[in-house]
Design a protein around this motif. Structure first.
Motif, PDB file in Angstrom:
ATOM      1  N   UNK A 154       0.830  -1.205   0.000  1.00 39.00           N
ATOM      2  CA  UNK A 154       0.000   0.000   0.000  1.00 39.00           C
ATOM      3  C   UNK A 154       0.865   1.257   0.000  1.00 39.00           C
ATOM      4  N   UNK A 155       1.980   1.227   0.743  1.00 37.20           N
ATOM      5  CA  UNK A 155       2.888   2.375   0.757  1.00 37.20           C
ATOM      6  C   UNK A 155       3.568   2.558  -0.595  1.00 37.20           C
ATOM      7  N   UNK A 156       3.861   1.444  -1.258  1.00 37.89           N
ATOM      8  CA  UNK A 156       4.428   1.530  -2.607  1.00 37.89           C
ATOM      9  C   UNK A 156       3.465   2.254  -3.529  1.00 37.89           C
ATOM     10  N   UNK A 157       2.180   1.889  -3.459  1.00 35.38           N
ATOM     11  CA  UNK A 157       1.177   2.522  -4.306  1.00 35.38           C
ATOM     12  C   UNK A 157       1.052   4.015  -3.986  1.00 35.38           C
ATOM     13  N   UNK A 158       1.110   4.353  -2.699  1.00 38.17           N
ATOM     14  CA  UNK A 158       0.995   5.753  -2.302  1.00 38.17           C
ATOM     15  C   UNK A 158       2.184   6.559  -2.819  1.00 38.17           C
ATOM     16  N   UNK A 159       3.388   6.019  -2.670  1.00 32.49           N
ATOM     17  CA  UNK A 159       4.593   6.728  -3.126  1.00 32.49           C
ATOM     18  C   UNK A 159       4.547   6.947  -4.634  1.00 32.49           C
ATOM     19  N   UNK A 160       4.132   5.923  -5.374  1.00 29.45           N
ATOM     20  CA  UNK A 160       4.004   6.065  -6.824  1.00 29.45           C
ATOM     21  C   UNK A 160       2.902   7.050  -7.170  1.00 29.45           C
ATOM     22  N   UNK A 161       1.800   7.001  -6.396  1.00 31.13           N
ATOM     23  CA  UNK A 161       0.692   7.917  -6.645  1.00 31.13           C
ATOM     24  C   UNK A 161       1.073   9.367  -6.421  1.00 31.13           C
ATOM     25  N   UNK A 162       1.916   9.611  -5.437  1.00 30.93           N
ATOM     26  CA  UNK A 162       2.355  10.978  -5.159  1.00 30.93           C
ATOM     27  C   UNK A 162       3.099  11.590  -6.341  1.00 30.93           C
ATOM     28  N   UNK A 163       3.766  10.735  -7.084  1.00 28.26           N
ATOM     29  CA  UNK A 163       4.549  11.235  -8.222  1.00 28.26           C
ATOM     30  C   UNK A 163       3.659  11.751  -9.354  1.00 28.26           C
ATOM     31  N   UNK A 164       2.389  11.346  -9.342  1.00 25.04           N
ATOM     32  CA  UNK A 164       1.456  11.837 -10.364  1.00 25.04           C
ATOM     33  C   UNK A 164       0.350  12.685  -9.739  1.00 25.04           C
ATOM     34  N   UNK A 165       0.593  13.133  -8.499  1.00 23.55           N
ATOM     35  CA  UNK A 165      -0.336  14.054  -7.871  1.00 23.55           C
ATOM     36  C   UNK A 165      -1.437  13.431  -7.036  1.00 23.55           C
ATOM     37  N   UNK A 166      -1.384  12.117  -6.804  1.00 26.32           N
ATOM     38  CA  UNK A 166      -2.393  11.443  -5.997  1.00 26.32           C
ATOM     39  C   UNK A 166      -1.869  11.205  -4.584  1.00 26.32           C
ATOM     40  N   UNK A 167      -2.770  10.974  -3.629  1.00 27.36           N
ATOM     41  CA  UNK A 167      -2.430  10.648  -2.237  1.00 27.36           C
ATOM     42  C   UNK A 167      -1.474  11.681  -1.626  1.00 27.36           C
ATOM     43  N   UNK A 168      -1.570  12.925  -2.044  1.00 29.73           N
ATOM     44  CA  UNK A 168      -0.616  13.937  -1.577  1.00 29.73           C
ATOM     45  C   UNK A 168      -0.707  14.190  -0.075  1.00 29.73           C
ATOM     46  N   UNK A 169      -1.843  13.877   0.527  1.00 25.54           N
ATOM     47  CA  UNK A 169      -2.004  14.161   1.941  1.00 25.54           C
ATOM     48  C   UNK A 169      -1.567  13.048   2.871  1.00 25.54           C
ATOM     49  N   UNK A 170      -1.256  11.889   2.350  1.00 28.29           N
ATOM     50  CA  UNK A 170      -0.918  10.748   3.197  1.00 28.29           C
ATOM     51  C   UNK A 170       0.576  10.734   3.506  1.00 28.29           C
ATOM     52  N   UNK A 171       0.921  10.542   4.770  1.00 29.21           N
ATOM     53  CA  UNK A 171       2.313  10.522   5.196  1.00 29.21           C
ATOM     54  C   UNK A 171       2.896   9.115   5.083  1.00 29.21           C
ATOM     55  N   UNK A 172       4.119   9.036   4.572  1.00 27.49           N
ATOM     56  CA  UNK A 172       4.845   7.780   4.418  1.00 27.49           C
ATOM     57  C   UNK A 172       6.185   7.942   5.127  1.00 27.49           C
ATOM     58  N   UNK A 173       6.661   6.904   5.837  1.00 27.93           N
ATOM     59  CA  UNK A 173       7.977   7.011   6.485  1.00 27.93           C
ATOM     60  C   UNK A 173       9.060   7.476   5.513  1.00 27.93           C
ATOM     61  N   UNK A 174       9.886   8.402   5.981  1.00 28.26           N
ATOM     62  CA  UNK A 174      10.937   8.969   5.127  1.00 28.26           C
ATOM     63  C   UNK A 174      11.864   7.878   4.597  1.00 28.26           C
ATOM     64  N   UNK A 175      12.141   6.854   5.422  1.00 30.21           N
ATOM     65  CA  UNK A 175      13.022   5.768   5.001  1.00 30.21           C
ATOM     66  C   UNK A 175      12.450   5.050   3.782  1.00 30.21           C
ATOM     67  N   UNK A 176      11.142   4.793   3.797  1.00 27.02           N
ATOM     68  CA  UNK A 176      10.507   4.092   2.683  1.00 27.02           C
ATOM     69  C   UNK A 176      10.591   4.920   1.399  1.00 27.02           C
ATOM     70  N   UNK A 177      10.299   6.228   1.534  1.00 30.57           N
ATOM     71  CA  UNK A 177      10.362   7.082   0.348  1.00 30.57           C
ATOM     72  C   UNK A 177      11.781   7.162  -0.201  1.00 30.57           C
ATOM     73  N   UNK A 178      12.771   7.211   0.697  1.00 28.13           N
ATOM     74  CA  UNK A 178      14.154   7.261   0.243  1.00 28.13           C
ATOM     75  C   UNK A 178      14.562   5.999  -0.491  1.00 28.13           C
ATOM     76  N   UNK A 179      14.220   4.832   0.068  1.00 29.06           N
ATOM     77  CA  UNK A 179      14.550   3.560  -0.577  1.00 29.06           C
ATOM     78  C   UNK A 179      13.859   3.449  -1.931  1.00 29.06           C
ATOM     79  N   UNK A 180      12.601   3.866  -1.986  1.00 31.73           N
ATOM     80  CA  UNK A 180      11.861   3.793  -3.250  1.00 31.73           C
ATOM     81  C   UNK A 180      12.468   4.700  -4.311  1.00 31.73           C
TER      82      UNK A 180
END
Length: 348
Positions: free
Chosen positions: A34-60
């Motif tokens: 689910x976090x993978x989907x959110x991180x990918x979604x943020x790149x196209x303007x989706x799920x902008x309000x949901x917080x994801x651990x910084x470590x996960x975003x960095x690894x992705x």
């Protein structure tokens, strides 16, 4: 038959999307899907309000996404190039390494790793890590050019001569590679071994941008030659009688295949079996029409390499296996199964 081909395209596309998602999720650091989907979604303007651990975003952003994208590009390059080479040689056992592409890239890479030549040292100061990539790409192109020039007689290239020249260049490059390797120290031997077995561990956004045009151009143009390669199955004389410019087609196929495989080898090392197995699998599923086999081979090659990379990172994580070992272990039994089960259906 149209429905069957559409189903195959759809299945391969959906499977590739799922494999890419799971590949981004699994590894030494496990990221919830689910976090993978959110991180990918943020790149196209989706799920902008949901917080994801910084470590996960960095690894992705730094590791997983570039690695998966590079795997897709390299797999597509190897798959479609294998199909095109088999079509031009009219030989189901042909693959890009047959005309010296991989051997030329390997020789140049070993020269760069082992030999401390002043010119290479100066270039290394300028290009850094990219010297190996540019060198491997150049070695692949030089080997293919030599093979093509040897095969030309009276302005025409002969496929049989090209095949024999490829075998000779492979043998020569292999001998020179072995000779230079003999002079390598322990660290250099480790680097050579890991590079020769293939890896996507060096994937970066810069690598992707560097090889993208060299791979996407062949992936887009080779399927346009599907009808011509179908005519080649009848023989070169028959293809010429149908009005095809045989020598131009052969030259273009070799150039495009060299571009794709040379770029792939430059960033991932030698990854075997993809260009040999993928075309066979596609032909057994939808027939021999290269108009469909070529694009489907690109999709299956991308899927196969994505799955192989996921396995090599997760089987004994955090230790990473060379991806070439995984493709060989997975590909050999499957290839033997296809030969035994459907050997009468294989197109020779």
């Amino acid at each position: 038959m149209v429905n069957k081909k559409f189903i195959l395209y759809l299945s391969l596309t959906l499977s590739l999307i799922l494999a890419a998602a799971f590949s981004m999720s699994l590894g030494a650091v496990k990221i919830p899907l689910t976090d993978v989907m959110v991180i990918l979604g943020k790149k196209i303007g989706l799920f902008s309000g949901r917080e994801i651990p910084v470590q996960f975003e960095g690894v992705m952003n730094i590791v997983r996404i570039p690695r998966v994208l590079l795997g897709i590009l390299v797999g597509a390059a190897l798959g479609i190039s294998g199909t095109a080479i088999q079509g031009i040689f009219r030989n189901p056992l042909a693959e890009p390494g047959l005309i010296g592409i991989s051997a030329g890239a390997s020789l140049m890479a070993v020269i760069i790793i082992v030999l401390e030549i002043s010119l290479l040292t100066a270039l290394s100061n300028i290009l850094g890590y990219y010297l190996l990539a540019f060198g491997a790409f150049g070695g692949a192109g030089i080997a293919a050019l030599i093979v093509y020039q040897i095969s030309r007689t009276d302005g025409k290239s002969n496929v049989a001569t090209m095949l024999l020249a490829g075998i000779a260049i492979n043998a020569l490059a292999g001998a020179l590679t072995g000779l230079i390797t003999f002079a390598a120290d322990d660290q250099q031997l480790r680097n050579i071994t890991f590079w020769m077995l293939g890896s996507l561990g060096g994937a970066t956004w810069e690598n992707i941008m560097a090889v993208f045009p060299f791979i996407i151009i062949p992936v887009l143009l080779l399927p346009r030659m599907g009808k011509a390669l179908n005519a080649f199955a009848l023989g070169e004389n028959q293809a010429a009688q149908l009005g095809l410019k045989v020598n131009t087609i052969k030259r273009n196929v070799v150039i495009l295949a060299t571009m794709a495989v040379g770029a792939a080898v430059a960033v991932s090392g030698i990854i075997g079996f993809v260009g040999l197995l993928v075309p066979h699998t596609i032909r057994l599923l939808i027939g021999v029409d290269n108009k469909h086999v070529l694009p489907a081979s690109a999709l299956l090659g991308a899927l196969m390499l994505t799955l192989a990379d996921m396995l090599c990172r997760t089987i004994i994580a955090p230790i990473e296996l060379p991806i070439g070992v995984i493709t060989a272990l997975l590909g050999t039994p499957l290839f033997l199964y296809i030969l035994i089960k459907d050997k009468k259906k294989l197109v020779l």
